[in-house]
Enzyme design. Structure first.
Site, mmCIF file in Angstrom:
data_model
loop_
_atom_site.group_PDB
_atom_site.id
_atom_site.type_symbol
_atom_site.label_atom_id
_atom_site.label_comp_id
_atom_site.label_asym_id
_atom_site.label_seq_id
_atom_site.Cartn_x
_atom_site.Cartn_y
_atom_site.Cartn_z
ATOM 1 N N GLY A 138 0.830 -1.197 0.000
ATOM 2 C CA GLY A 138 0.000 0.000 0.000
ATOM 3 C C GLY A 138 0.862 1.242 0.000
ATOM 4 N N CYS A 139 0.270 2.357 0.333
ATOM 5 C CA CYS A 139 0.970 3.641 0.344
ATOM 6 C C CYS A 139 2.216 3.555 1.220
ATOM 7 C CB CYS A 139 0.022 4.707 0.879
ATOM 8 S SG CYS A 139 0.780 6.321 1.085
#
Length: 161
Positions: free
Chosen positions: A9-10
């Site tokens: 993810g981020c």
């Protein structure tokens, strides 16, 4: 000192949680696993947002860092974490050698066997190739912007207990 590169993810949220682990010396966010040379935030097609973690193997291990990695993101959502969607946000472990690949495969089996997630793990294992450091404004982002967006949390305790 050793390194591990993880994507889930981020990169802001991953970095923020991983940097606080015992034995972690340094974290750098960046891009890996795609075909764009010298990627940027606006042009990193195929690359995952990832964190390169430098650690002291006298204080922690590859296995311990994998354990924490699987506690702080959802490894069952293909190319997605929270609201972030696309291959940039895939769950991936970038291995540097056969031993790391074997250990990562074993750890994925532990996570699947735990049944903590209702769906199977989709984390990919990819060879560690060129890691490209992200722009300066992404480094240490959540330390500099404590109210910034993150889709990461500590979901579970250790899988090794």
């Amino acid at each position: 000192m050793k390194k591990i590169v993880l994507a889930g993810g981020c990169f802001w949220g991953l970095e923020d949680l991983i940097r606080k682990q015992v034995g972690v010396i340094n974290t750098t966010v960046g891009y890996i696993g795609g075909s764009v040379v010298n990627p940027t935030y606006h042009n990193h097609e195929g690359h995952a947002e990832a964190v390169e973690v430098e650690y002291d193997e006298q204080k922690t291990s590859y296995k311990n860092l994998l354990d924490f990695f699987f506690q702080i993101h959802n490894p069952t959502t293909l190319n997605q974490q929270g609201n972030d969607k696309g291959t940039s946000y895939r769950s991936a472990i970038f291995y540097g050698n056969d031993e790391e690949k074997r250990e990562a495969l074993n750890f994925i089996a532990i996570v699947n066997k735990s049944k903590r997630w209702k769906d199977p793990i989709v984390t990919t294992l990819e060879p560690l190739v060129q890691f490209y450091r992200a722009e300066d404004y992404h480094q240490d982002y959540l330390e500099r912007n404590p109210g910034g967006y993150t889709c990461h949390a500590i979901y579970f305790d250790s899988y090794l207990k």
